[in-house]
Design an enzyme around this catalytic site. Sequence first.
Site, PDB file in Angstrom:
ATOM      1  N   SER A 135       1.831 -19.674 -40.855  1.00 21.16           N
ATOM      2  CA  SER A 135       0.691 -19.308 -41.700  1.00 21.16           C
ATOM      3  C   SER A 135      -0.347 -20.430 -41.650  1.00 21.16           C
ATOM      4  CB  SER A 135       1.172 -19.147 -43.153  1.00 21.16           C
ATOM      5  OG  SER A 135       0.073 -19.042 -44.034  1.00 21.16           O
ATOM      6  N   TYR A 145       5.637 -22.729 -50.383  1.00 25.36           N
ATOM      7  CA  TYR A 145       5.390 -21.795 -49.266  1.00 25.36           C
ATOM      8  C   TYR A 145       4.765 -22.551 -48.098  1.00 25.36           C
ATOM      9  CZ  TYR A 145       3.388 -17.810 -46.719  1.00 25.36           C
ATOM     10  OH  TYR A 145       3.039 -16.892 -45.743  1.00 25.36           O
TER      11      TYR A 145
HETATM   12  N1  LIG Z   1       0.109 -11.080 -45.084  1.00 22.61           N
HETATM   13  C1  LIG Z   1      -0.438 -12.291 -45.072  1.00 22.61           C
HETATM   14  O1  LIG Z   1      -1.528 -12.536 -45.637  1.00 22.61           O
HETATM   15  C2  LIG Z   1       0.255 -13.398 -44.294  1.00 22.61           C
HETATM   16  C3  LIG Z   1      -0.511 -14.528 -43.953  1.00 22.61           C
HETATM   17  C4  LIG Z   1       0.087 -15.546 -43.235  1.00 22.61           C
HETATM   18  C5  LIG Z   1       1.420 -15.451 -42.874  1.00 22.61           C
HETATM   19  N2  LIG Z   1       2.154 -14.339 -43.229  1.00 22.61           N
HETATM   20  C6  LIG Z   1       3.561 -14.302 -42.812  1.00 22.61           C
HETATM   21  O2  LIG Z   1       3.751 -13.161 -42.009  1.00 22.61           O
HETATM   22  C7  LIG Z   1       5.132 -12.800 -42.015  1.00 22.61           C
HETATM   23  C8  LIG Z   1       5.247 -11.289 -42.169  1.00 22.61           C
HETATM   24  O3  LIG Z   1       4.742 -10.911 -43.445  1.00 22.61           O
HETATM   25  P1  LIG Z   1       3.836  -9.624 -43.646  1.00 22.61           P
HETATM   26  O4  LIG Z   1       2.517 -10.082 -44.130  1.00 22.61           O
HETATM   27  O5  LIG Z   1       3.899  -8.725 -42.475  1.00 22.61           O
HETATM   28  O6  LIG Z   1       4.572  -8.986 -44.935  1.00 22.61           O
HETATM   29  P2  LIG Z   1       5.374  -7.612 -45.145  1.00 22.61           P
HETATM   30  O7  LIG Z   1       4.540  -6.456 -44.747  1.00 22.61           O
HETATM   31  O8  LIG Z   1       5.866  -7.688 -46.547  1.00 22.61           O
HETATM   32  O9  LIG Z   1       6.604  -7.732 -44.132  1.00 22.61           O
HETATM   33  C9  LIG Z   1       7.701  -8.571 -44.377  1.00 22.61           C
HETATM   34  C10 LIG Z   1       8.826  -8.170 -43.440  1.00 22.61           C
HETATM   35  O10 LIG Z   1       9.936  -9.068 -43.644  1.00 22.61           O
HETATM   36  C11 LIG Z   1      11.116  -8.290 -43.847  1.00 22.61           C
HETATM   37  N3  LIG Z   1      12.040  -9.035 -44.708  1.00 22.61           N
HETATM   38  C12 LIG Z   1      11.783  -9.556 -45.936  1.00 22.61           C
HETATM   39  N4  LIG Z   1      12.893 -10.126 -46.433  1.00 22.61           N
HETATM   40  C13 LIG Z   1      13.866  -9.972 -45.496  1.00 22.61           C
HETATM   41  C14 LIG Z   1      15.233 -10.330 -45.435  1.00 22.61           C
HETATM   42  N5  LIG Z   1      15.842 -10.968 -46.454  1.00 22.61           N
HETATM   43  N6  LIG Z   1      15.951 -10.011 -44.333  1.00 22.61           N
HETATM   44  C15 LIG Z   1      15.353  -9.348 -43.312  1.00 22.61           C
HETATM   45  N7  LIG Z   1      14.063  -8.979 -43.306  1.00 22.61           N
HETATM   46  C16 LIG Z   1      13.329  -9.282 -44.400  1.00 22.61           C
HETATM   47  C17 LIG Z   1      10.616  -7.002 -44.494  1.00 22.61           C
HETATM   48  O11 LIG Z   1      11.479  -5.901 -44.257  1.00 22.61           O
HETATM   49  P3  LIG Z   1      12.583  -5.295 -45.262  1.00 22.61           P
HETATM   50  O12 LIG Z   1      11.982  -5.278 -46.638  1.00 22.61           O
HETATM   51  O13 LIG Z   1      12.877  -3.940 -44.675  1.00 22.61           O
HETATM   52  O14 LIG Z   1      13.739  -6.232 -45.132  1.00 22.61           O
HETATM   53  C18 LIG Z   1       9.328  -6.767 -43.699  1.00 22.61           C
HETATM   54  O15 LIG Z   1       9.629  -6.137 -42.475  1.00 22.61           O
HETATM   55  C19 LIG Z   1       5.774 -13.609 -43.141  1.00 22.61           C
HETATM   56  O16 LIG Z   1       6.514 -14.681 -42.588  1.00 22.61           O
HETATM   57  C20 LIG Z   1       4.581 -14.135 -43.929  1.00 22.61           C
HETATM   58  O17 LIG Z   1       4.879 -15.362 -44.582  1.00 22.61           O
HETATM   59  C21 LIG Z   1       1.594 -13.325 -43.922  1.00 22.61           C
END
Ligand SMILES: NC(=O)c1ccc[n+]([C@@H]2O[C@H](COP(=O)([O-])OP(=O)(O)OC[C@H]3O[C@@H](n4cnc5c(N)ncnc54)[C@H](OP(=O)(O)O)[C@@H]3O)[C@@H](O)[C@H]2O)c1
Length: 248
Positions: A135, A145
């Site tokens: 991130s 975080y």
């Molecule tokens: N969105 C943003 O603004 C942003 C910005 C920078 C970085 N990120 C990073 O991007 C990455 C993906 O996040 P996203 O934004 O795509 O959010 P998201 O739509 O909430 O996706 C999160 C994913 O992680 C899985 N997950 C969560 N807990 C888990 C566990 N205990 N075991 C296995 N899978 C798990 C969820 O699937 P299930 O619920 O089916 O397990 C889902 O597929 C993260 O590392 C986040 O920190 C996000």
Amino acid sequence: MRHTALVTGASSGIGLAIARELARVGVDVVLVARDEGRLREVAASLDTGTEVLAADLLTHEGLEAVAERVALPDRPIDILVSNAGFGLAAPFHESSIEDERRLHELLSFVPLRLAHAALPGMRARGRGWILTVASFAAFIPYGSYSASKAHAVNLSRSIRSRYAGDGIRATALCPGFVHTEFHERMGIDEDGPDWMWASAEDIARKGVRGLRRNQPVVHSNLAFAAIAKGLQLVPDTWQGSLINSYRD
Ligand SMILES: NC(=O)c1ccc[n+]([C@@H]2O[C@H](COP(=O)([O-])OP(=O)(O)OC[C@H]3O[C@@H](n4cnc5c(N)ncnc54)[C@H](OP(=O)(O)O)[C@@H]3O)[C@@H](O)[C@H]2O)c1
């Protein structure tokens, strides 16, 4: 030659978009997340070879099952995408230590565990790609975080520098804000100026392209890349006040 990728957090958001992007360029994918039903729907929608591996990466059994699949010699994983993650809405001093442990494990230890499982096979084959979704928070003092994401970036850079001679490439994808389920799962609104926001598809394309081009770190856009560089010259106390004024 056809490659296979394993993507954690492939049921939604950035992970789902990366799985789609990899499928589009002809890579087979192993889809990992907790929600098996959603993973099966994703698998059915992709025009490539797929495997569904439902696992909770925050359980010992779940993480070890995925690590075992990553290390399986007869069905090699060429591309490891460590993406699964979540955020905490509560500030550090108010969140429970159990939530902090879960955050730290999923964002820091899980990518480390899976890279550790992947490297021996990748080194033996003389090739391998590791994409870690970190991130922009890794570059600012923004609670535990950001500390976990800084760990993920530095691990990626360390793997990259230590194993480049073995044919291994590692890229840390460091997006700003992305429209996914992330903020909704935290119970907070999507907020902030438009330039800070990107779609999951755009970030996935940039991440996969960065991996192919062997870039160490990929940002959402030039503005974030410039800010990350510029902030190195700004004292932490100033950065802290800026972030807190934005948050409050
Ligand atoms: N969105 C943003 O603004 C942003 C910005 C920078 C970085 N990120 C990073 O991007 C990455 C993906 O996040 P996203 O934004 O795509 O959010 P998201 O739509 O909430 O996706 C999160 C994913 O992680 C899985 N997950 C969560 N807990 C888990 C566990 N205990 N075991 C296995 N899978 C798990 C969820 O699937 P299930 O619920 O089916 O397990 C889902 O597929 C993260 O590392 C986040 O920190 C996000």
